[in-house]
Structure formats: structure tokens, C-alpha cells
Design a protein around this motif. Structure first.
Motif, PDB file in Angstrom:
ATOM      1  N   ASP A 133       0.848  -1.190   0.000  1.00 31.21           N
ATOM      2  CA  ASP A 133       0.000   0.000   0.000  1.00 31.21           C
ATOM      3  C   ASP A 133       0.888   1.247   0.000  1.00 31.21           C
ATOM      4  O   ASP A 133       2.092   1.178   0.317  1.00 31.21           O
ATOM      5  N   ASN A 136      -6.305   6.005  11.856  1.00 34.24           N
ATOM      6  CA  ASN A 136      -5.628   5.219  10.821  1.00 34.24           C
ATOM      7  C   ASN A 136      -4.692   6.095  10.002  1.00 34.24           C
ATOM      8  O   ASN A 136      -5.025   6.534   8.909  1.00 34.24           O
ATOM      9  N   TYR A 137      -3.518   6.336  10.548  1.00 35.81           N
ATOM     10  CA  TYR A 137      -2.523   7.093   9.797  1.00 35.81           C
ATOM     11  C   TYR A 137      -1.115   6.664  10.187  1.00 35.81           C
ATOM     12  O   TYR A 137      -0.154   7.190   9.680  1.00 35.81           O
ATOM     13  N   HIS A 170      -4.735   3.027   0.476  1.00 33.89           N
ATOM     14  CA  HIS A 170      -5.962   2.243   0.571  1.00 33.89           C
ATOM     15  C   HIS A 170      -6.394   2.014   2.017  1.00 33.89           C
ATOM     16  O   HIS A 170      -7.583   1.877   2.292  1.00 33.89           O
ATOM     17  N   THR A 171      -5.433   1.960   2.944  1.00 33.56           N
ATOM     18  CA  THR A 171      -5.725   1.507   4.302  1.00 33.56           C
ATOM     19  C   THR A 171      -5.579   2.593   5.363  1.00 33.56           C
ATOM     20  O   THR A 171      -5.752   2.317   6.547  1.00 33.56           O
ATOM     21  N   THR A 172      -5.241   3.829   4.965  1.00 39.26           N
ATOM     22  CA  THR A 172      -5.130   4.927   5.923  1.00 39.26           C
ATOM     23  C   THR A 172      -5.946   6.114   5.445  1.00 39.26           C
ATOM     24  O   THR A 172      -6.426   6.140   4.298  1.00 39.26           O
ATOM     25  N   LEU A 173      -6.083   7.116   6.303  1.00 42.72           N
ATOM     26  CA  LEU A 173      -6.860   8.294   5.917  1.00 42.72           C
ATOM     27  C   LEU A 173      -6.157   9.125   4.848  1.00 42.72           C
ATOM     28  O   LEU A 173      -6.705  10.108   4.339  1.00 42.72           O
ATOM     29  N   MET A 229     -15.928   4.962   6.649  1.00 45.74           N
ATOM     30  CA  MET A 229     -15.208   3.690   6.509  1.00 45.74           C
ATOM     31  C   MET A 229     -14.366   3.684   5.238  1.00 45.74           C
ATOM     32  O   MET A 229     -13.223   3.219   5.248  1.00 45.74           O
ATOM     33  N   TYR A 230     -14.909   4.205   4.154  1.00 48.78           N
ATOM     34  CA  TYR A 230     -14.195   4.189   2.883  1.00 48.78           C
ATOM     35  C   TYR A 230     -12.896   4.981   2.986  1.00 48.78           C
ATOM     36  O   TYR A 230     -11.877   4.576   2.433  1.00 48.78           O
ATOM     37  N   TYR A 231     -12.926   6.092   3.689  1.00 46.31           N
ATOM     38  CA  TYR A 231     -11.729   6.933   3.820  1.00 46.31           C
ATOM     39  C   TYR A 231     -10.942   6.641   5.098  1.00 46.31           C
ATOM     40  O   TYR A 231     -10.070   7.420   5.485  1.00 46.31           O
ATOM     41  N   ASN A 232     -11.258   5.515   5.759  1.00 43.91           N
ATOM     42  CA  ASN A 232     -10.491   5.069   6.934  1.00 43.91           C
ATOM     43  C   ASN A 232     -10.480   6.123   8.048  1.00 43.91           C
ATOM     44  O   ASN A 232      -9.454   6.368   8.685  1.00 43.91           O
ATOM     45  N   LYS A 273      -6.073   8.314   2.086  1.00 48.29           N
ATOM     46  CA  LYS A 273      -6.974   8.125   0.949  1.00 48.29           C
ATOM     47  C   LYS A 273      -7.722   9.408   0.606  1.00 48.29           C
ATOM     48  O   LYS A 273      -8.181   9.591  -0.532  1.00 48.29           O
TER      49      LYS A 273
END
Length: 629
Positions: free
Chosen positions: A146, A628-629, A414-417, A620-623, A419
Motif C-alpha cells: 500500500d 488510521n494514519y 488504501h488503508t489509511t486516511l 469507513m471508505y476513507y479510513n 486516501k
């Protein structure tokens, strides 16, 4: 005999005369080339708003051109020196990682196709998919990691922690199988740096200094700053309108991937080593066979692609001539390194001023290279019949409708903000539509003719292709070394904006009408459901306002140093919003069951609750649920 001697002397005289003429032609061409380079860069200082730049152009051991332009620092007004001014070379640093890795491969301490966990001592990678990640996967950006940019840099060099400590805590997860697509990864190259450390027993920056820089006499270069050369380091600038704003110091925690600094002169030594089969002034840095291997195509995304990734470099084509190259860009610094093995030529360019997200300096450098190549190789631009690729419509493996949709560059978080960067244009999106028996890339005004398998031919005379994911679905679009992944219906930025815009509109209307009624309409106490929904709407709007304020007001590169306090405060709000939504659902069901509100009131509050509930999948989509960073 006298006649033979006379003929011999005549021939020698003729050859000598021809050599002088040829030599004069070369000198004239070099002189004209130097004058053109000087005038082009001098003009760019004003037209493109560049504070300083430098270039070196090599042919084998010989310097064809080397010069500095502008100033190191606007305040001090120290002129750029090609031998003394130290620029950040950004991602060209990765070629030094590749060189270090290949030295260890030569020594038998590494194998390119072996699982990297065999070399990692501090921690082990977790593989989400069945196959392991190899050294070669890391070198070719195909490990499937990622993207992560938040919290990857610090302000002072003393705050730089060890690679092992940083990567153990911050290594991005694997999100796709290794060897599937090329997705540029700074952390992948940082991991290669750690492997160099684990295998050699030296810190990566020290290994590069001892094994590469010192033998090449690159005395002004390094991953660490040299106190005695403090006055030589060039300041980098942000181009904003016609202003140049100095950047604060930047020290990357994944430093092998982009923290090397050097001068044009030093980079000339580095180029010379590659052009001379791994040797510099009689010292062997790499074996000639290793240089050849580094410059061979190591990974192509599809069979008919003209370009692929090499081992530390990537390739491109110019008029049938292969270029081995790497570009760099970081906080004001832009750079380019190009080797032309066929012509034994190489050059390095750097500048200290750029803009975000689209760099004027990068546009200038690209155009300069485009104009430079025909001047360097005039014999290569002789008009010749180019084999025209047949554009006859063929047959592909799927109906054209299966290829259509929105696609986004695979290089985004994909897995952190992180995004959220997709919302402000930091990840390219394109739309592919079908038109009769062809496809069209809308944004590029490109027409794709089906050829065979998953391969198409572009009207710009190049092959493009699509790829499948592990489920066998059409999931990727490939343009040489660039990859795009197909988006689900709800993922395109345009839809995301409508989604959130609709929620905000509904909630703002509710908030405004509720406030107006409270101020001007006398009535009994409101139902608890209305109060909870008002609190929900207010918290959601507050959250989005805080988020928008930070994204609009903050230079995107500030996120390299971490998350602003305002966003950290905002991230607490979802922990209030989500429980309140459950309370609101309970109260709405209760109100329906016991008819505690009139029908219109129930419908109205239901709409508000639905809007608030639709906020959760957006978070949820944008973590954005959690930190989540």
C-alpha cells in the motif's frame, strides 16, 4: 620508390586534414550545444521561476557540458556551482539502493529471487497472499505494498530513527499479490535499504558511503549532511504563483528511497561508472555483467509493452533508442538521470524550485530533455520508414463492456486516511467507454482498437493492455509502467462528492430549520429523537468542516510530518456520532411503534437519520473511523 613515398605522404596529409576538419566539427557542435544549454537554463530561471539548477552531460569519461545556474539561496545570493552546490536528488537515490543490492548479489550475499524474510532479522513481513515477496519484487516495485506518506518525515536529522525501528512500526501492508502490477513504492526501497544493513552489518547510509561514494570520489554526496559543507547545501523552494517560498528542512524516515544529496560533478562520476561497465578510474564498483543485468528489463506489465522496470532504474524509448533513467521530486527539488548505453552518453539535471501538485519545473525539464536528445544524437533523427503497427481490429478475451468504467492510478493510500488525497486530485482518474467496436479513454482523447487477448492499440501508436485480479476479473489498465485499478460504482471522486454533498445539504437544512424554529416558534419541548438527530447533524457537519478546513489550508506536504492537531480532534467525533446513531435508530423505531410523532415528522426524522447513517460507510471508505494514519 620516390613515387610511393610521395603517394604515402599525400595520403597522410589528406587523413590529417580530414581529422582536423572532423575535430573542428565536433568542437563546433559541442560549443553550439553548450551555448544552447546555457541559454535555455538561463532563460528558465525567469520564465519558469527557478532559483537554481545544475547539469552535467557525460560521454564515457569525458564531460561534454557541466554548469550551474541561478543561486543556491535567494537570501545569500550564492551562485550555483556545478562542483560545489549540493542538491537533493530525491528518488534518483533509488538507483544507489539498486547499486548496493547488486554489489551484495555479486558477493553472493543476496539472491534476487529469494524471499526477503530470509534476510530480515528485526522483523518479518506478513504475506496476505500465498506467494512470498522477493528482492526482485522490491527492485521492480511489484511487491504489492500500500502507499503511505503520512508521518514519513521529520524536521531535524537528529530525529531520524533507525530503518529497522521505523519499518517495524510503519511498513505498509501488502494489498495485492507480488508480481501482479507495478506500483511505485518508497517503502519497498526503504526495505531494500534495511536488507543491505541486515546483510552487510553496516547502516545503509554508511554502506553507500564506503562502498559507492568514496570509490567514486563523490565527496560532496551522501544520505547524511556533512557539517563542514553546511554552506554548500541548496535551499529548495515552493513555486506559488510567481513567488518562491523556502521549504523547511525535510528528513525522510524511509531515507534510502529519496534522501541522497549530490552535486552535478559528483553525479558525473556516478554516470561515468555506468558508462564504463562498472569501473571508475581503474576501480571496479560493479562487474560489467552486473551493469548489463541492472539495465535489462526485469518486469513488464504486459507482453507488448515497450517499457518496463529495470533493477533500480526504468526504461523509455526515444526514436528507437533505449533510455535507462530515473526521475526524482521532493519538496522543491526535481531531478532527472538518463543513461544512453547505445551512445555511451549520460546526463543529470536538478533544480531547486517546484510547485504542487503539478510541477512547472518538471514540465521544463521534460521539454528540455525532448529538445536535448536530437542535439545529442543528430544522426538518430534521420527520417526513416517506421514500421507502422497494424490497427486492424482483432478479438479480445472479453466483451468490450467488461473493460469500461472508471480507473484510478494504483498508487494511493488504501488503508489509511491518506486516501483523502484522492479527493483533492492527487491520484489520476480516467474513464474508459465503449464506442462501436473500440474503446475510448475520455480524458486522453484516445481511441483503443482491440488486438488480441487483453491488448489494445492506441491511436497514439502504442500498445496498452488490461489485467485481471486474483478472481479473474478485469481489474487493471496498464500503460507501460503505469497501472490503474478499476473502481467500483461508488468509488470515483465525482460520486464521492455527490454522496457527501447530499448528506451535508440534508443535514444543513435540518440544522437551519431547527434553529429557526427554536428561535421564532413557540411550542412544547421537542421529542428526544429530534434533539438526538440535531446533535448528530451538528457533529457530522462540524467533523466535515474541520476536515475541509485542514485540507484547504494545509500544504499537502505538511502531512509528511504527521497529522495536524485539528484532524486528530476531528477523529474523536466519530466515536460520538456512531453511538448516537444507534440511539437515534432506537428512538425512531419507538416513535413509529407508539406513534409519538406525526406521520410527516416521522418521515422527516427518518430522512435525517438515513443521511446520518450514510455518513458511516463514507467514513469507513476513507479510513476515518479510528486513528488510521
Amino acid at each position: 620508390m620516390k613515387h610511393l613515398l610521395l603517394i604515402f605522404l599525400t595520403i597522410c596529409s589528406f587523413i590529417s586534414s580530414e581529422t582536423k576538419i572532423y575535430s573542428q566539427n565536433i568542437d563546433t557542435q559541442t560549443s553550439e550545444l553548450n551555448a544552447w544549454i546555457d541559454s535555455t537554463f538561463t532563460e528558465a530561471l525567469n520564465s519558469v521561476h527557478i532559483a537554481g539548477a545544475s547539469i552535467v552531460l557525460m560521454q564515457g569519461d569525458s564531460i561534454l557540458h557541466m554548469n550551474g545556474y541561478g543561486v543556491q539561496n535567494i537570501e545569500s545570493n550564492i551562485p550555483v556551482g556545478s562542483s560545489s552546490s549540493i542538491f537533493g536528488i530525491a528518488s534518483i537515490s533509488k538507483t544507489f539502493v539498486g547499486t548496493a543490492i547488486m554489489q551484495l548479489v555479486e558477493d553472493g550475499q543476496l539472491e534476487l529471487d529469494r524471499d526477503v524474510n530470509n534476510y530480515l532479522k528485526t522483523f518479518q513481513l506478513r504475506y496476505k497472499f500465498n506467494d512470498s515477496i522477493t528482492v526482485k519484487h522490491l527492485l521492480t516495485h511489484t511487491a504489492g505494498f500500500d502507499e503511505r506518506n503520512i508521518g514519513t518525515a521529520v524536521r531535524t536529522e537528529k530525529d531520524v530513527i533507525s530503518l529497522s525501528r521505523y519499518l517495524k512500526k510503519r511498513m505498509p501492508p501488502q494489498i495485492r499479490p507480488a508480481g501482479e502490477v507495478i506500483t511505485y513504492s518508497n517503502h519497498g526501497y526503504a526495505l531494500l535499504g534495511l536488507i543491505v544493513e541486515e546483510v552487510s552489518g553496516l547502516p545503509f547510509h554508511e554502506y553507500v558511503r564506503k562502498k559507492i561514494l568514496q570509490p567514486l570520489e563523490m565527496n560532496y554526496s551522501g544520505y547524511r549532511s556533512q557539517a563542514e559543507l553546511k554552506e554548500n547545501y541548496v535551499t529548495s523552494y515552493l513555486q506559488k504563483d510567481e513567488q518562491l517560498i523556502p521549504y523547511k528542512p525535510n528528513f525522510q524516515l524511509y531515507y534510502p528511497a529519496g534522501s541522497m544529496s549530490s552535486t552535478a560533478s559528483d553525479m558525473g562520476h556516478y554516470i561515468s561508472m555506468f558508462l564504463n561497465n562498472g569501473h571508475f578510474k581503474g576501480i571496479q564498483i560493479l562487474d560489467s555483467s552486473t551493469v548489463v543485468k541492472m539495465h535489462q528489463t526485469a518486469f513488464r506489465q504486459y507482453e507488448k509493452s515497450e517499457n518496463g522496470w529495470l533493477l533500480g532504474f526504468y526504461e523509455s524509448q526515444w526514436n528507437g533508442i533505449r533510455l535507462v533513467r530515473h526521475a526524482g521530486a521532493i519538496q522543491g527539488f526535481v531531478s532527472e538521470l538518463i543513461l544512453i548505453p547505445e551512445k555511451n552518453i549520460g546526463f543529470f539535471i536538478c533544480a531547486n524550485s517546484s510547485s504542487m501538485p503539478n510541477s512547472n519545473s518538471r514540465v521544463f525539464i521534460d521539454k528540455f530533455i525532448y529538445d536535448l536528445l536530437p542535439r545529442l544524437m543528430p544522426g538518430s533523427i534521420v527520417e526513416k520508414e517506421r514500421t507502422k503497427v497494424s490497427t486492424k481490429i482483432g478479438s479480445v478475451d472479453e466483451p468490450l463492456e467488461m473493460f469500461t468504467g472508471k480507473y484510478r492510478s494504483t498508487r494511493y493510500a488504501h488503508t489509511t486516511l491518506g486516501k483523502l488525497a484522492t479527493l483533492i486530485g492527487f491520484s489520476l482518474e480516467i474513464e474508459i467507454v465503449s464506442n462501436d467496436s473500440t474503446l475510448e479513454v475520455v480524458e486522453w482523447n484516445d481511441k483503443l482498437v482491440p488486438i488480441s487477448d487483453l491488448t489494445f492499440h492506441s491511436k497514439y501508436d502504442r500498445y496498452l493492455a488490461f489485467g485481471r485480479n486474483t478472481k479473474g476479473e478485469i481489474s487493471y489498465f496498464f500503460v507501460d509502467t503505469f497501472s490503474f485499478n478499476k473502481l467500483k460504482w461508488y468509488e470515483p471522486v465525482k460520486f464521492q462528492i455527490y454522496w457527501m454533498g447530499g448528506i451535508i445539504l440534508i443535514l444543513l437544512i435540518f440544522i437551519i430549520t431547527s434553529v429557526v424554529r427554536k428561535l421564532f416558534v413557540r411550542k412544547r419541548n421537542s421529542h428526544l429523537l429530534k434533539k438526538i438527530n440535531f446533535s448528530l447533524a451538528s457533529l457530522i457537519v462540524l467533523f466535515l468542516a474541520m476536515l475541509a478546513f485542514v485540507l484547504i489550508k494545509t500544504d499537502p506536504q505538511e502531512f509528511f510530518y504527521g497529522i495536524p492537531l485539528l484532524i486528530k480532534m476531528a477523529l474523536v467525533l466519530p466515536f460520538l456520532i456512531i453511538p448516537l446513531e444507534f440511539v437515534s435508530v432506537y428512538l425512531l423505531i419507538k416513535a413509529f411503534r407508539y406513534k409519538e410523532l406525526k406521520t410527516l415528522g416521522l418521515i422527516y426524522q427518518s430522512v435525517i437519520l438515513v443521511a446520518a447513517l450514510l455518513f458511516i460507510p463514507w467514513l469507513m471508505y476513507y479510513n476515518l473511523i479510528g486513528f488510521n494514519y
